[in-house]
Design a protein around this motif. Sequence first.
Motif, mmCIF file in Angstrom:
data_model
loop_
_atom_site.group_PDB
_atom_site.id
_atom_site.type_symbol
_atom_site.label_atom_id
_atom_site.label_comp_id
_atom_site.label_asym_id
_atom_site.label_seq_id
_atom_site.Cartn_x
_atom_site.Cartn_y
_atom_site.Cartn_z
ATOM 1 N N GLU A 112 128.283 -63.032 3.464
ATOM 2 C CA GLU A 112 128.150 -63.683 2.158
ATOM 3 C C GLU A 112 126.902 -63.114 1.482
ATOM 4 O O GLU A 112 125.780 -63.360 1.918
ATOM 5 C CB GLU A 112 128.045 -65.193 2.323
ATOM 6 N N LEU A 113 127.125 -62.368 0.414
ATOM 7 C CA LEU A 113 126.043 -61.589 -0.170
ATOM 8 C C LEU A 113 125.044 -62.437 -0.956
ATOM 9 O O LEU A 113 123.833 -62.198 -0.880
ATOM 10 C CB LEU A 113 126.621 -60.494 -1.070
ATOM 11 N N ALA A 114 125.519 -63.407 -1.720
ATOM 12 C CA ALA A 114 124.604 -64.194 -2.559
ATOM 13 C C ALA A 114 123.555 -64.941 -1.733
ATOM 14 O O ALA A 114 122.366 -64.910 -2.085
ATOM 15 C CB ALA A 114 125.387 -65.150 -3.452
ATOM 16 N N PRO A 115 123.924 -65.617 -0.638
ATOM 17 C CA PRO A 115 122.881 -66.282 0.160
ATOM 18 C C PRO A 115 121.874 -65.301 0.747
ATOM 19 O O PRO A 115 120.663 -65.584 0.758
ATOM 20 C CB PRO A 115 123.687 -66.981 1.259
ATOM 21 N N LEU A 116 122.353 -64.153 1.229
ATOM 22 C CA LEU A 116 121.435 -63.160 1.785
ATOM 23 C C LEU A 116 120.492 -62.641 0.708
ATOM 24 O O LEU A 116 119.261 -62.595 0.911
ATOM 25 C CB LEU A 116 122.217 -62.002 2.402
ATOM 26 N N PHE A 117 121.031 -62.270 -0.440
ATOM 27 C CA PHE A 117 120.192 -61.763 -1.515
ATOM 28 C C PHE A 117 119.221 -62.840 -2.000
ATOM 29 O O PHE A 117 118.072 -62.539 -2.342
ATOM 30 C CB PHE A 117 121.061 -61.260 -2.673
ATOM 31 N N SER A 118 119.654 -64.080 -2.022
ATOM 32 C CA SER A 118 118.762 -65.171 -2.438
ATOM 33 C C SER A 118 117.587 -65.317 -1.486
ATOM 34 O O SER A 118 116.446 -65.528 -1.918
ATOM 35 C CB SER A 118 119.543 -66.485 -2.519
ATOM 36 N N ARG A 119 117.860 -65.206 -0.193
ATOM 37 C CA ARG A 119 116.768 -65.305 0.792
ATOM 38 C C ARG A 119 115.802 -64.130 0.648
ATOM 39 O O ARG A 119 114.575 -64.302 0.760
ATOM 40 C CB ARG A 119 117.342 -65.364 2.215
ATOM 41 N N LEU A 120 116.332 -62.949 0.406
ATOM 42 C CA LEU A 120 115.468 -61.778 0.239
ATOM 43 C C LEU A 120 114.630 -61.906 -1.030
ATOM 44 O O LEU A 120 113.442 -61.574 -1.043
ATOM 45 C CB LEU A 120 116.309 -60.505 0.198
ATOM 46 N N LYS A 121 115.241 -62.421 -2.109
ATOM 47 C CA LYS A 121 114.485 -62.625 -3.342
ATOM 48 C C LYS A 121 113.401 -63.682 -3.149
ATOM 49 O O LYS A 121 112.316 -63.579 -3.735
ATOM 50 C CB LYS A 121 115.431 -63.059 -4.476
#
Length: 237
Positions: A112-121
């Motif tokens: 799931e890309l959005a949760p991963l990208f959110s954590r990285l942001k």
Amino acid sequence: MESRKTPVISGIVFDKDGTLLDYDASWGPVNRQLALMAADGDPVLADRLLMACGMDPESGHVVPDSLLAAGNSAEIAEGLAEAGSPFDAEVLTAKLDAIFASASELSVPVTELAPLFSRLKARGLKLGIASSDNERSIRTIIRRFGLEELVDFVAGYDSGHGCKPDPGMVLGFCAATGLTPEQVAVVGDNNHDLMMGRNAGAGLVVGVLTGTGSRLTLEAGSDACLNDITELEQILA
């Protein structure tokens, strides 16, 4: 998972296919579709075109760093034309761009890309996507998976930053975000991605095993070789 060094990283440039998207699940059917198109419906010629561009038509295996693994639309089109397609490379490039843009709606993400990208942001990281695909396809993926507010930079082969393995996409990311190459991690599934990172002077070059590369083909050119992008958070901790 093996890591050799972990500098302070403030930005990540992701490859798309084989990195954010599972290559086999997303692109196996597309490769067969494009070969049949390039063969003008001739299945025997389609198999020959697949083999010329790096895919075994029976097993579906794609050779690491082959045209289908790492080439952009124009490069694949030239390969198809040279291998016997009745269409010229210019016509094929336009047809391939259209196929790839449509295929983005069916692509399968690695996670799931959005949760991963959110954590990285949330860590304060700048995020970019740099692909040998066209920019339209990348932006389709961004919209489809809800990444609009999470991605700071997009570059396709047609975005004006050059093509992999040249450093232009990474340097464009740096110019857009104010980072230096040493502050950037480049993540990809083949050696074109890794070489792009090296050529740009990236602080961290990471290979992932969700694409066409193998541990054997990626370890020598990477600082870390991961099973998939979900392990990034561990090496950035």
